[in-house]
Design an enzyme around this catalytic site. Structure first.
Site, PDB file in Angstrom:
ATOM      1  CE  LYS A   1      -3.502   2.469   2.591  1.00  0.00           C
ATOM      2  NZ  LYS A   1      -4.561   2.400   3.588  1.00  0.00           N
TER       3      LYS A   1
ATOM      4  CD  GLU B   1       5.807  -3.591   3.741  1.00  0.00           C
ATOM      5  OE1 GLU B   1       5.208  -4.482   4.384  1.00  0.00           O
ATOM      6  OE2 GLU B   1       6.227  -2.536   4.267  1.00  0.00           O
TER       7      GLU B   1
ATOM      8  CE  LYS C   1      -6.005   2.054  -0.586  1.00  0.00           C
ATOM      9  NZ  LYS C   1      -6.400   2.216   0.769  1.00  0.00           N
TER      10      LYS C   1
HETATM   11  C1  PBG Z   1      -7.449   3.403   5.512  1.00  0.00           C
HETATM   12  C2  PBG Z   1      -7.742   3.288   4.068  1.00  0.00           C
HETATM   13  C3  PBG Z   1      -7.589   4.239   3.059  1.00  0.00           C
HETATM   14  C4  PBG Z   1      -8.112   3.675   1.892  1.00  0.00           C
HETATM   15  C5  PBG Z   1      -8.532   2.394   2.218  1.00  0.00           C
HETATM   16  N1  PBG Z   1      -8.285   2.159   3.557  1.00  0.00           N
HETATM   17  C6  PBG Z   1      -7.078   5.626   3.113  1.00  0.00           C
HETATM   18  C7  PBG Z   1      -5.692   5.908   3.487  1.00  0.00           C
HETATM   19  O1  PBG Z   1      -4.874   5.030   3.736  1.00  0.00           O
HETATM   20  O2  PBG Z   1      -5.410   7.106   3.583  1.00  0.00           O
HETATM   21  C8  PBG Z   1      -8.206   4.344   0.568  1.00  0.00           C
HETATM   22  C9  PBG Z   1      -9.352   3.897  -0.279  1.00  0.00           C
HETATM   23  C10 PBG Z   1      -9.668   4.784  -1.431  1.00  0.00           C
HETATM   24  O3  PBG Z   1      -9.028   5.825  -1.650  1.00  0.00           O
HETATM   25  O4  PBG Z   1     -10.609   4.440  -2.158  1.00  0.00           O
HETATM   26  N2  PBG Z   1      -6.140   3.206   5.883  1.00  0.00           N
HETATM   27 ZN    ZN Z   2      -5.700   3.946   7.963  1.00  0.00          ZN
END
Ligand code: PBG
Ligand code: ZN
Length: 323
Positions: A195, A232, A247
């Site tokens: 992520k 990771e 992601k």
């Molecule tokens: C929480 C989380 C986020 C997203 C999914 N889980 C936001 C972030 O990490 O700031 C993003 C999902 C999206 O943008 O559609 N940690």
């Molecule tokens: Zn978060």
């Protein structure tokens, strides 16, 4: 290998193209996110994400019911509580908005649906970070402990899959251990393993009111790095993840491909809020053919090697026959 010198032969008609297509995307590949808030009877469109709604634990049953009629069976829940504090106590409350939603959904649909919960503290903390904060730093191990409790409470309330999105080190191991200790050894862990710290989460943070003080760069990955995504991912698998994720998706298709080549488990990508809003805005401005663009993007994730795609486009794409 003998190569044909006229590849256009196999593109001559729609049926011919259909016959030789290498990739496809359908409802079973899609996971639909939902944003659940406190209160009752809530069904309010999120300004930054047209076609996506805030729902309460009662109305989500109707929302998922409509999705289910379209063949969308996998649902990812994000909780947005009224109460936020330093340690995100609402996240570990057995009566949290996510847990109430899980119980309502499982009461109504049982094993006809898959319930997935996002396990992270950022929507529950007043500082908006995904873990505990001390002297301006994000603490790792105490955050993992809280996240493991959160996962256990979701699993007890009916989550089939828990999905840590915080990017603390060791969270998958912490969660697996806590689940097993609570006789929840069948709860699946889908880890947000690679992520990245990304500008593409902007609309989501509006939706969750979870913009952090500062940024998330000390825990989410640096977009300059590719090899690190493999590290990771391998760590999460060693810790017990059943499925892994990349992601965001569109700007990270190379990462999807690289992770695909390394792992045997199901691979998921998250077609995030900023990617969704860009398409929606471009379509609303009359700049692009939305149907064709959504289809092209979803197929790109599948072609790059994803099994499943978390996307906000799902119900519209199916309803309108885009996929
Ligand atoms: C929480 C989380 C986020 C997203 C999914 N889980 C936001 C972030 O990490 O700031 C993003 C999902 C999206 O943008 O559609 N940690
Ligand atoms: Zn978060």
């Amino acid at each position: 290998m003998n190569l044909i010198d006229r590849p256009r032969r196999l593109r001559s008609t729609a049926v011919m193209r259909e016959m030789v297509a290498e990739t496809e995307v359908s409802a079973r590949h899609l996971i639909t996110p939902h944003f659940v808030v406190d209160g009752t009877g809530v069904h309010e469109e999120i300004g930054a994400m047209p076609g996506v709604y805030h729902t309460s634990a009662d109305t989500i049953v109707e929302e998922v019911g409509r999705d289910l009629e379209l063949g969308l069976k996998s649902h990812l829940l994000f909780g947005i509580p009224d109460h936020k504090d330093a340690t995100g106590t609402s996240a570990v409350d057995d009566n949290s908005v996510v847990n109430r939603s899980l119980r309502a959904l499982k009461d109504k649909f049982g094993d006809d649906i898959i319930t997935i919960t996002d396990v992270c503290l950022c929507a529950y903390t007043d500082h908006g970070h995904c873990g505990f904060v001390k002297d301006g730093r994000i603490l790792n191990d105490p955050s993992v402990e809280q996240l493991a409790k959160m996962a256990v409470s979701h699993a007890k309330a009916g989550a089939d899959i828990v999905s840590p999105s915080d990017m603390m080190d060791g969270r998958v191991a912490g969660m697996r251990e806590a689940l097993d200790e609570n006789d929840l050894e069948n709860t699946v862990i889908l880890s947000y393993s690679a992520k990245y710290a990304s500008a593409y989460y902007g609309p989501f943070r509006d939706a969750c009111d979870s913009a952090p003080q500062g940024d998330r760069k000390s825990y989410q990955m640096d977009s300059r790095n590719g090899r690190e995504a493999i590290l990771e991912t391998i760590l999460d698998l060693q810790e017990g993840a059943d499925m892994v994720m990349v992601k965001p998706a569109l700007a990270y298709l190379d990462i999807i491909k690289r992770v695909r080549d390394e792992v045997l488990c199901p691979l998921v990508c998250y077609n995030v809020s900023g990617e969704y809003s860009m398409v929606k805005n471009a379509a609303a401005a009359g700049l692009v053919d939305e149907a064709a663009m959504v289809r092209e993007n979803l197929l790109a994730f599948r072609r790059a090697g994803c099994d499943m795609i978390i996307t906000y486009h799902g119900h519209e794409a199916i309803e309108k026959g885009w996929i």
